[in-house]
Design an enzyme around this catalytic site. Structure first.
Site, mmCIF file in Angstrom:
data_model
loop_
_atom_site.group_PDB
_atom_site.id
_atom_site.type_symbol
_atom_site.label_atom_id
_atom_site.label_comp_id
_atom_site.label_asym_id
_atom_site.label_seq_id
_atom_site.Cartn_x
_atom_site.Cartn_y
_atom_site.Cartn_z
ATOM 1 C CE LYS A 110 -3.740 -2.528 2.199
ATOM 2 N NZ LYS A 110 -4.474 -2.892 3.421
ATOM 3 C CD GLN A 155 -3.284 -4.423 6.569
ATOM 4 O OE1 GLN A 155 -3.229 -3.427 5.853
ATOM 5 N NE2 GLN A 155 -3.861 -5.538 6.175
ATOM 6 C CG ASP A 200 -9.462 -0.227 4.718
ATOM 7 O OD1 ASP A 200 -9.263 -0.375 3.499
ATOM 8 O OD2 ASP A 200 -8.742 -0.723 5.598
#
Ligand code: NAD
Length: 298
Positions: A62, A106, A129
């Site tokens: 990422k 994460q 997200d």
């Protein structure tokens, strides 16, 4: 056994491999150009807790993708035993940092940390997200919200392949908050008739047989059998599994490619799209922060 003309036609049709890697690369180039044209440098902050090797790999990919697109990024690595309060404090700091447009924690988190509390602490307008409960609710209601990256990538792949969803039967295997539930919402919003299957579904084969579009997000190699598929079905394989030899493979048995009209490979299908959609979410959050919404869609 007699076959209908439709089945024969479907079987004779091309068995396409949907190239998510190529599409993701193109979208990433386009996002770079769009950010440059808009005069913005989107910034993504990624928080990682602990040293889980898979998480390290995903976060590394990422951060690298951000750099390649000309985006800024922050990588905050916290120790495995960090307290929940210290993690929340880090999120609050990023929430109030005007230079940061998107925040991502994460997953999975260590057991002593409450995942829901952490995701709910991210400002909804910095939720890269799309996992904040407000945004998950908005998605469910069909309202504008940052869309979780993997489901968004799946819809983008289907659109790019010109696979229509209206009136089609879509079967989703897996009901996680990350993939199964949001992708089912998106398919429903596109007028598909959606069935969600999971570990307690008694006859998976029967459900899958009705699918025009199958999305498998389980994490079990070979779960989806070719004989379960309706000839010509589209298979989106989200699963990431490792064979004993260390090779990556999806949920669909390789022979599914012979029955499906189109299928995503693993690797090279949904995975690269997830990263591209993370950049797109970050770009859109940065545009919104600058009050420049409504940029032309690439
Ligand atoms: P998860 O473990 O949270 O959910 C798995 C789901 O599968 C559950 O809802 C469970 O009910 C269902 N399930 C388990 N066994 C089953 C069975 N025998 N029959 C039917 N359903 C069954 O996983 P997740 O986070 O949703 O991820 C699913 C898979 O997708 C994993 O392999 C993960 O690595 C992969 N994944 C890939 C990407 C990507 O970018 N390609 C992104 C996220 C997840």
């Amino acid at each position: 056994m007699t076959e209908s003309a439709d089945e024969k036609a479907a079987q004779n049709s091309e068995h396409r491999r949907i190239d998510g890697k190529a599409l993701a690369a193109r979208l990433r180039r386009e996002l770079k150009a769009r950010a440059e044209a808009a005069g913005i440098i989107p910034c993504l902050a990624v928080i990682r807790v602990g040293e889980d090797p898979a998480s390290r790999t995903y976060v590394g990919a990422k951060i690298k993708a951000c750099a390649e697109a000309g985006f800024a990024s922050r990588h905050i690595a916290l120790p495995e035993d960090v307290s929940e309060e210290a993690l929340l404090e880090e999120i609050r700091r990023l929430n109030s940092d005007a230079d940061v447009h998107g925040i991502l924690v994460q997953l999975p988190l260590p057991r002593h940390i409450g995942e829901h509390r952490v995701l709910a602490a991210i400002r909804p307008d910095k939720d890269a997200d799309g996992f904040h409960p407000l945004n998950a609710g908005r998605l469910f209601l069909g309202l504008d919200a940052p869309v979780p990256c993997t489901p968004r990538g799946i819809l983008r792949l289907l659109d790019e392949e010109r696979i229509s969803l209206r009136g089609k039967h879509a079967v989703v295997i897996g009901r996680s908050n990350i993939v199964g539930k949001p992708v089912a919402s998106l398919l429903l919003a596109r007028d598909a008739t959606v069935t969600i299957c999971h570990s307690k579904t008694p006859n998976l084969a029967e459900e899958v047989r009705r699918a025009d579009v199958l999305v498998s997000a389980v994490g079990k190699a070979g779960l989806v059998r070719p004989e379960w598929l309706k000839p010509g079905a589209v298979v989106i394989d989200v699963g990431i599994n490792r064979t004993p030899e260390g090779r990556l493979t999806g949920d669909a048995d390789p022979a599914c490619a012979e029955v499906a009209s189109a299928i995503t490979p693993v690797p090279g299908g949904v995975g690269p799209m997830t990263v591209a959609m993370l950049l797109e979410n970050t770009f859109e959050l940065a545009m919104a922060a600058k009050g420049k919404n409504g940029a032309p869609d690439a």
